[in-house]
Design a protein around this motif. Structure first.
Motif, mmCIF file in Angstrom:
data_model
loop_
_atom_site.group_PDB
_atom_site.id
_atom_site.type_symbol
_atom_site.label_atom_id
_atom_site.label_comp_id
_atom_site.label_asym_id
_atom_site.label_seq_id
_atom_site.Cartn_x
_atom_site.Cartn_y
_atom_site.Cartn_z
ATOM 1 N N LEU A 49 0.872 -1.174 0.000
ATOM 2 C CA LEU A 49 0.000 0.000 0.000
ATOM 3 C C LEU A 49 0.909 1.223 0.000
ATOM 4 N N THR A 50 0.969 1.920 -1.132
ATOM 5 C CA THR A 50 1.925 3.009 -1.289
ATOM 6 C C THR A 50 1.352 4.342 -0.825
ATOM 7 N N GLN A 51 2.131 5.047 -0.051
ATOM 8 C CA GLN A 51 1.849 6.400 0.422
ATOM 9 C C GLN A 51 0.427 6.589 0.969
ATOM 10 N N PRO A 52 0.039 5.782 1.969
ATOM 11 C CA PRO A 52 -1.276 5.990 2.568
ATOM 12 C C PRO A 52 -1.277 7.271 3.410
ATOM 13 N N PRO A 53 -2.445 7.888 3.604
ATOM 14 C CA PRO A 53 -2.487 9.076 4.449
ATOM 15 C C PRO A 53 -2.082 8.728 5.888
ATOM 16 N N LYS A 66 1.281 -3.587 -6.111
ATOM 17 C CA LYS A 66 1.436 -2.257 -5.525
ATOM 18 C C LYS A 66 0.168 -1.474 -5.825
ATOM 19 N N VAL A 67 -0.442 -0.950 -4.738
ATOM 20 C CA VAL A 67 -1.688 -0.204 -4.900
ATOM 21 C C VAL A 67 -1.585 1.130 -4.170
ATOM 22 N N PRO A 68 -2.183 2.172 -4.729
ATOM 23 C CA PRO A 68 -2.119 3.482 -4.075
ATOM 24 C C PRO A 68 -2.896 3.477 -2.758
ATOM 25 N N GLY A 69 -2.292 4.060 -1.727
ATOM 26 C CA GLY A 69 -2.929 4.111 -0.414
ATOM 27 C C GLY A 69 -3.822 5.319 -0.215
ATOM 28 N N THR A 70 -3.672 6.341 -1.063
ATOM 29 C CA THR A 70 -4.458 7.567 -0.930
ATOM 30 C C THR A 70 -5.387 7.703 -2.127
ATOM 31 N N GLN A 113 5.723 5.757 5.568
ATOM 32 C CA GLN A 113 6.238 4.662 4.758
ATOM 33 C C GLN A 113 5.093 3.852 4.133
ATOM 34 N N ASP A 114 5.443 3.064 3.117
ATOM 35 C CA ASP A 114 4.493 2.139 2.521
ATOM 36 C C ASP A 114 4.172 1.048 3.535
ATOM 37 N N LEU A 115 2.993 0.438 3.408
ATOM 38 C CA LEU A 115 2.588 -0.662 4.285
ATOM 39 C C LEU A 115 2.601 -1.962 3.494
ATOM 40 N N LEU A 116 3.050 -3.052 4.143
ATOM 41 C CA LEU A 116 3.144 -4.360 3.493
ATOM 42 C C LEU A 116 2.214 -5.350 4.176
ATOM 43 N N PHE A 117 1.483 -6.109 3.379
ATOM 44 C CA PHE A 117 0.613 -7.177 3.874
ATOM 45 C C PHE A 117 0.982 -8.450 3.114
ATOM 46 N N THR A 118 1.479 -9.448 3.848
ATOM 47 C CA THR A 118 1.935 -10.692 3.240
ATOM 48 C C THR A 118 1.074 -11.839 3.754
ATOM 49 N N GLY A 145 -8.143 11.111 1.239
ATOM 50 C CA GLY A 145 -8.278 10.132 2.313
ATOM 51 C C GLY A 145 -7.783 8.774 1.853
ATOM 52 N N PRO A 146 -7.974 7.752 2.680
ATOM 53 C CA PRO A 146 -7.541 6.407 2.299
ATOM 54 C C PRO A 146 -8.254 5.936 1.029
ATOM 55 N N ASN A 147 -7.509 5.303 0.153
ATOM 56 C CA ASN A 147 -8.088 4.738 -1.060
ATOM 57 C C ASN A 147 -9.114 3.690 -0.663
ATOM 58 N N CYS A 148 -10.220 3.597 -1.406
ATOM 59 C CA CYS A 148 -11.246 2.623 -1.076
ATOM 60 C C CYS A 148 -11.931 2.117 -2.336
ATOM 61 N N ALA A 149 -12.852 1.183 -2.149
ATOM 62 C CA ALA A 149 -13.548 0.483 -3.229
ATOM 63 C C ALA A 149 -12.535 -0.372 -3.990
ATOM 64 N N THR A 150 -12.794 -0.672 -5.253
ATOM 65 C CA THR A 150 -11.868 -1.500 -6.028
ATOM 66 C C THR A 150 -10.706 -0.649 -6.509
ATOM 67 N N VAL A 151 -9.483 -1.175 -6.354
ATOM 68 C CA VAL A 151 -8.280 -0.452 -6.750
ATOM 69 C C VAL A 151 -8.365 -0.077 -8.230
ATOM 70 N N LYS A 152 -8.167 1.199 -8.508
ATOM 71 C CA LYS A 152 -8.109 1.697 -9.887
ATOM 72 C C LYS A 152 -7.094 2.818 -9.933
ATOM 73 N N PRO A 153 -6.189 2.859 -10.839
ATOM 74 C CA PRO A 153 -5.897 1.756 -11.757
ATOM 75 C C PRO A 153 -5.170 0.628 -11.028
ATOM 76 N N PHE A 154 -5.385 -0.583 -11.498
ATOM 77 C CA PHE A 154 -4.727 -1.744 -10.901
ATOM 78 C C PHE A 154 -3.694 -2.275 -11.881
ATOM 79 N N GLU A 155 -2.433 -2.231 -11.471
ATOM 80 C CA GLU A 155 -1.334 -2.652 -12.337
ATOM 81 C C GLU A 155 -1.119 -4.157 -12.344
ATOM 82 N N GLY A 156 -1.804 -4.873 -11.483
ATOM 83 C CA GLY A 156 -1.732 -6.323 -11.478
ATOM 84 C C GLY A 156 -0.670 -6.878 -10.535
ATOM 85 N N TRP A 157 -0.457 -8.179 -10.639
ATOM 86 C CA TRP A 157 0.438 -8.933 -9.775
ATOM 87 C C TRP A 157 1.735 -9.224 -10.512
#
Length: 147
Positions: free
Chosen positions: A11-15, A122-126, A41-46, A131-143
């Protein structure tokens, strides 16, 4: 065939000063795990998901496990935000859907061949509102494959 693969959401650059966490379970029976309060910092979820199915023409992998949400053909992972993640001192109550689309048998085979690899998104956090990004990630660059 049934196997497990490792995934990581960045999660890149969340508020700042917002709690984020990975949703485990669905419906009313879930918990938020890997809770992290954003700073600079960015947040990581594994985590890992299960893959089922037989490789064949026009047969997509089937995703399951405690982190997988949604209907067949539209599976995703939730990131809980603010009050959904258990934060009490915020007005943010959101969820972010990270789609599992684009995870192919070819990618899965690479992960099976080398257990040191994982898939990362990698998905935008803002969001657009600041505010925090929400709903379905757009644009989504994939895996992408990551060591």
């Amino acid at each position: 065939m049934e196997t497990e693969i490792n995934l990581q959401i960045v999660l890149t650059q969340p508020p700042p000063n917002v709690l984020f966490g990975l949703q485990k379970g669905s419906g009313n029976i879930y918990e938020t795990v890997q809770k992290q309060k954003s700073a600079s910092q960015d947040l990581l979820f594994t985590f890992s998901i299960k893959i089922k199915g037989d490789k064949g023409e026009d047969v997509s992998p089937k995703f399951s496990g405690p982190f997988v949400q949604g209907p067949a053909g539209g599976k995703f992972v939730y990131i809980d935000i603010g009050t959904y993640a258990g934060q009490t001192d915020t007005h943010w109550s959101r969820r972010l859907k990270v789609p599992l689309t684009g995870i192919t048998w070819e990618l899965i085979d690479q992960l099976i061949a080398d257990p040191a690899l994982m898939l990362q998104a990698k998905v935008p956090g803002t969001g657009k509102d600041g505010g925090p990004n929400c709903a379905t990630v757009k644009p989504f660059e994939g895996w992408q494959i990551k060591r």
